[in-house]
Scaffold this motif. Sequence first.
Motif, PDB file in Angstrom:
ATOM      1  N   PRO A  25     -41.947 -22.515  50.853  1.00  0.00           N
ATOM      2  CA  PRO A  25     -41.705 -23.100  49.527  1.00  0.00           C
ATOM      3  C   PRO A  25     -42.961 -23.779  48.999  1.00  0.00           C
ATOM      4  CG  PRO A  25     -40.791 -24.497  51.221  1.00  0.00           C
ATOM      5  CD  PRO A  25     -41.290 -23.257  51.920  1.00  0.00           C
ATOM      6  N   ASP A  26     -42.974 -23.993  47.702  1.00  0.00           N
ATOM      7  CA  ASP A  26     -44.046 -24.784  47.103  1.00  0.00           C
ATOM      8  C   ASP A  26     -43.846 -26.235  47.525  1.00  0.00           C
ATOM      9  OD1 ASP A  26     -45.156 -22.620  45.730  1.00  0.00           O
ATOM     10  OD2 ASP A  26     -43.856 -22.931  43.996  1.00  0.00           O
ATOM     11  N   LEU A  27     -44.826 -26.797  48.173  1.00  0.00           N
ATOM     12  CA  LEU A  27     -44.740 -28.193  48.592  1.00  0.00           C
ATOM     13  C   LEU A  27     -45.919 -28.961  48.044  1.00  0.00           C
ATOM     14  CD1 LEU A  27     -43.560 -27.794  52.276  1.00  0.00           C
ATOM     15  CD2 LEU A  27     -42.195 -28.456  50.300  1.00  0.00           C
ATOM     16  N   PRO A  29     -42.372 -29.931  46.031  1.00  0.00           N
ATOM     17  CA  PRO A  29     -41.660 -29.192  44.979  1.00  0.00           C
ATOM     18  C   PRO A  29     -42.158 -29.607  43.600  1.00  0.00           C
ATOM     19  CG  PRO A  29     -40.133 -30.101  46.582  1.00  0.00           C
ATOM     20  CD  PRO A  29     -41.479 -30.669  46.902  1.00  0.00           C
ATOM     21  N   ARG A  30     -42.354 -28.611  42.749  1.00  0.00           N
ATOM     22  CA  ARG A  30     -42.832 -28.879  41.395  1.00  0.00           C
ATOM     23  C   ARG A  30     -41.660 -28.907  40.430  1.00  0.00           C
ATOM     24  NH1 ARG A  30     -47.092 -24.235  40.754  1.00  0.00           N
ATOM     25  NH2 ARG A  30     -46.213 -23.437  42.663  1.00  0.00           N
ATOM     26  N   SER A  34     -40.059 -22.485  38.840  1.00  0.00           N
ATOM     27  CA  SER A  34     -40.650 -22.145  40.140  1.00  0.00           C
ATOM     28  C   SER A  34     -40.432 -20.669  40.425  1.00  0.00           C
ATOM     29  CB  SER A  34     -39.997 -22.968  41.254  1.00  0.00           C
ATOM     30  OG  SER A  34     -40.228 -24.332  41.063  1.00  0.00           O
ATOM     31  N   THR A  66     -41.083 -16.460  47.617  1.00  0.00           N
ATOM     32  CA  THR A  66     -41.312 -17.873  47.871  1.00  0.00           C
ATOM     33  C   THR A  66     -39.978 -18.510  48.237  1.00  0.00           C
ATOM     34  OG1 THR A  66     -43.086 -17.903  46.232  1.00  0.00           O
ATOM     35  CG2 THR A  66     -42.168 -20.031  46.872  1.00  0.00           C
ATOM     36  N   ILE A  68     -37.002 -21.067  48.491  1.00  0.00           N
ATOM     37  CA  ILE A  68     -36.474 -21.948  47.450  1.00  0.00           C
ATOM     38  C   ILE A  68     -35.701 -23.099  48.084  1.00  0.00           C
ATOM     39  CG2 ILE A  68     -36.403 -20.185  45.659  1.00  0.00           C
ATOM     40  CD1 ILE A  68     -33.469 -19.799  46.353  1.00  0.00           C
ATOM     41  N   PRO A  69     -35.466 -24.172  47.345  1.00  0.00           N
ATOM     42  CA  PRO A  69     -34.723 -25.309  47.904  1.00  0.00           C
ATOM     43  C   PRO A  69     -33.328 -24.899  48.373  1.00  0.00           C
ATOM     44  CG  PRO A  69     -35.767 -25.918  45.826  1.00  0.00           C
ATOM     45  CD  PRO A  69     -35.933 -24.432  45.986  1.00  0.00           C
TER      46      PRO A  69
END
Length: 123
Positions: A25-27, A29-30, A34, A66, A68-69
Amino acid sequence: MGRDRIEKALRRAGAVIDSLSLGPPDLPPRPGVSAVFDVLWLGDARAGYSTGRVSPAAAGLLMRWTAIPAEQCTSIAQQLAEGVLDQACRWAADAPTMGNAWTSTEHRFLVSHRDGLLHVSRA
């Protein structure tokens, strides 16, 4: 989405890709939009990126996922199963046949989400 479900969807569509990447994941979180996954046709750049494991026609296709949460997984997986994944796989299957002008440039099928709602864009 696991590797097996993705592979089955690609096979159903008749798509062959050069690379499948399942990423973290993008860390951190943005906020906002996303990425969930994208399919890239690399155009003229493809020769430099090919793994050499697939036919030359598919050498320019990459699929990147990617993570995801967790709280949005169920909603996003349902939307993907309702047709978004199949759309992307059909796009990938069609990409090598789009003609010289299209295949000579880069293109992207991007699936993103905002608060668990999917959005598809093609460029």
